[in-house]
Design an enzyme around this catalytic site. Structure first.
Site, PDB file in Angstrom:
ATOM      1  CE  LYS A   1     -32.992  28.123  64.133  1.00 46.32           C
ATOM      2  NZ  LYS A   1     -33.388  29.411  63.898  1.00 46.32           N
TER       3      LYS A   1
ATOM      4  CG  ASP B   1     -33.093  39.830  58.293  1.00 48.30           C
ATOM      5  OD1 ASP B   1     -33.595  38.321  58.373  1.00 48.30           O
ATOM      6  OD2 ASP B   1     -33.566  40.971  58.634  1.00 48.30           O
TER       7      ASP B   1
ATOM      8  CE  LYS C   1     -35.621  42.605  51.529  1.00 51.54           C
ATOM      9  NZ  LYS C   1     -36.024  44.178  53.496  1.00 51.54           N
ATOM     10  N   GLY C   2     -34.022  36.293  52.160  1.00 46.66           N
ATOM     11  CA  GLY C   2     -33.478  35.859  53.006  1.00 46.66           C
ATOM     12  C   GLY C   2     -32.211  34.388  51.956  1.00 46.66           C
TER      13      GLY C   2
ATOM     14  CG  ASP D   1     -37.257  28.036  63.608  1.00 47.41           C
ATOM     15  OD1 ASP D   1     -37.001  27.472  64.112  1.00 47.41           O
ATOM     16  OD2 ASP D   1     -37.613  29.695  63.348  1.00 47.41           O
TER      17      ASP D   1
ATOM     18  CD  GLU E   1     -38.188  29.856  53.277  1.00 48.15           C
ATOM     19  OE1 GLU E   1     -37.187  30.265  53.380  1.00 48.15           O
ATOM     20  OE2 GLU E   1     -39.174  30.082  53.801  1.00 48.15           O
ATOM     21  CG  ASP E   2     -34.303  31.896  54.828  1.00 45.73           C
ATOM     22  OD1 ASP E   2     -34.855  31.200  55.104  1.00 45.73           O
ATOM     23  OD2 ASP E   2     -33.579  33.550  55.548  1.00 45.73           O
TER      24      ASP E   2
ATOM     25  CG  PHE F   1     -31.437  33.865  65.753  1.00 41.96           C
ATOM     26  CD1 PHE F   1     -32.530  34.065  64.631  1.00 41.96           C
ATOM     27  CD2 PHE F   1     -30.977  35.072  65.406  1.00 41.96           C
ATOM     28  CE1 PHE F   1     -33.578  34.878  64.392  1.00 41.96           C
ATOM     29  CE2 PHE F   1     -31.309  35.916  64.294  1.00 41.96           C
ATOM     30  CZ  PHE F   1     -32.651  36.164  63.525  1.00 41.96           C
TER      31      PHE F   1
ATOM     32  NE  ARG G   1     -31.558  40.318  54.119  1.00 42.54           N
ATOM     33  CZ  ARG G   1     -32.900  39.278  54.901  1.00 42.54           C
ATOM     34  NH1 ARG G   1     -32.841  38.873  54.965  1.00 42.54           N
ATOM     35  NH2 ARG G   1     -34.106  40.240  55.100  1.00 42.54           N
TER      36      ARG G   1
HETATM   37  P1  5GP Z   1     -40.440  29.475  59.893  1.00 45.14           P
HETATM   38  O1  5GP Z   1     -41.825  30.124  59.212  1.00 45.14           O
HETATM   39  O2  5GP Z   1     -40.220  27.709  59.205  1.00 45.14           O
HETATM   40  O3  5GP Z   1     -41.182  28.998  61.275  1.00 45.14           O
HETATM   41  O4  5GP Z   1     -39.326  30.525  59.635  1.00 45.14           O
HETATM   42  C1  5GP Z   1     -39.194  30.175  57.790  1.00 45.14           C
HETATM   43  C2  5GP Z   1     -38.325  31.742  58.249  1.00 45.14           C
HETATM   44  O5  5GP Z   1     -38.056  32.677  59.290  1.00 45.14           O
HETATM   45  C3  5GP Z   1     -37.375  31.348  57.422  1.00 45.14           C
HETATM   46  O6  5GP Z   1     -37.362  31.969  56.011  1.00 45.14           O
HETATM   47  C4  5GP Z   1     -36.481  33.304  58.191  1.00 45.14           C
HETATM   48  O7  5GP Z   1     -36.554  33.930  57.383  1.00 45.14           O
HETATM   49  C5  5GP Z   1     -37.038  33.113  59.966  1.00 45.14           C
HETATM   50  N1  5GP Z   1     -35.457  32.199  60.507  1.00 45.14           N
HETATM   51  C6  5GP Z   1     -35.933  31.599  61.371  1.00 45.14           C
HETATM   52  N2  5GP Z   1     -34.802  30.814  61.803  1.00 45.14           N
HETATM   53  C7  5GP Z   1     -34.076  31.280  61.797  1.00 45.14           C
HETATM   54  C8  5GP Z   1     -32.795  32.264  62.091  1.00 45.14           C
HETATM   55  O8  5GP Z   1     -31.833  30.957  63.043  1.00 45.14           O
HETATM   56  N3  5GP Z   1     -31.969  33.196  61.900  1.00 45.14           N
HETATM   57  C9  5GP Z   1     -32.665  33.724  61.205  1.00 45.14           C
HETATM   58  N4  5GP Z   1     -32.176  35.482  60.301  1.00 45.14           N
HETATM   59  N5  5GP Z   1     -33.779  34.444  60.522  1.00 45.14           N
HETATM   60  C10 5GP Z   1     -34.843  32.069  60.900  1.00 45.14           C
END
Ligand code: 5GP
Length: 172
Positions: free
Chosen positions: A128, A156, A41-42, A100, A96-97, A149, A162
């Protein structure tokens, strides 16, 4: 919820950056019908604002995956909702939001590439870089941030925050 949100990126800065990203995306694909896939949902607010800033022909769809619980990654990506339309011969932009570790985007890119799009690009509002576990190509990045974070503008913490129009760091 007794937590503090400290502003990091203002609503004004987010909107300005999104308009620049929309211009970049159209510059790279001047005549293409672009099919945007938002990752729920991000990405909802980013998707809504990015598409309204786009010129030319655009269509939209959504996909939902889950990789997180609370503030810690599980490292496991699960499909919760697939896209509604096929991707054969479409110019696809994944929205994508935040990227990470990169695991979610890597999973999505493999999944969507196998469906035969003409092109596949990715737009992430936040990145990040210091957290990456797997290298994934991200064509459009809104802001690079440190390993904090963040919440707001779609992001969220246990479904809270959100709706905030800005992005902030969360201290629980
Ligand atoms: P990844 O698979 O790249 O580690 O993470 C992607 C997902 O992790 C993002 O779409 C998001 O939902 C969540 N995420 C990663 N870092 C953060 C953060 O700092 N805050 C929030 N709310 N969600 C995060």
């Amino acid at each position: 919820m007794s937590a503090t949100v400290t502003p990091l990126i203002s609503a004004t800065d987010i909107q300005a950056r999104i308009h620049a990203l929309a211009a970049d995306i159209r510059r790279d694909n001047p005549d293409a019908d672009l099919h945007f896939i938002g990752v729920l949902k991000g990405s909802v607010f980013f998707m809504a604002d990015l598409l309204r800033a786009m010129s030319g022909t655009v269509t939209m769809d959504f996909i939902a995956v889950s990789s997180y619980s609370g503030t810690k990654t599980t490292g496991e990506v699960r499909m919760l909702k697939d896209v509604d339309r096929g991707l054969q011969d479409r110019h696809v932009i994944v929205v994508e939001d935040i990227v990470d570790t990169g695991l979610t985007l890597h999973y999505l890119q493999d999944l969507l590439r196998a469906r035969g799009p003409k092109s596949l690009r990715c737009a992430c509002l936040l990145s990040k870089p210091s957290r990456r576990k797997i290298e994934v190509p991200v064509d459009y990045i809104g802001f690079e941030i440190e390993d904090r974070f963040v919440v707001g503008y779609g992001l969220d913490f246990d479904e809270h925050y959100r709706h905030l129009p800005f992005i902030g760091t969360l201290t629980v």
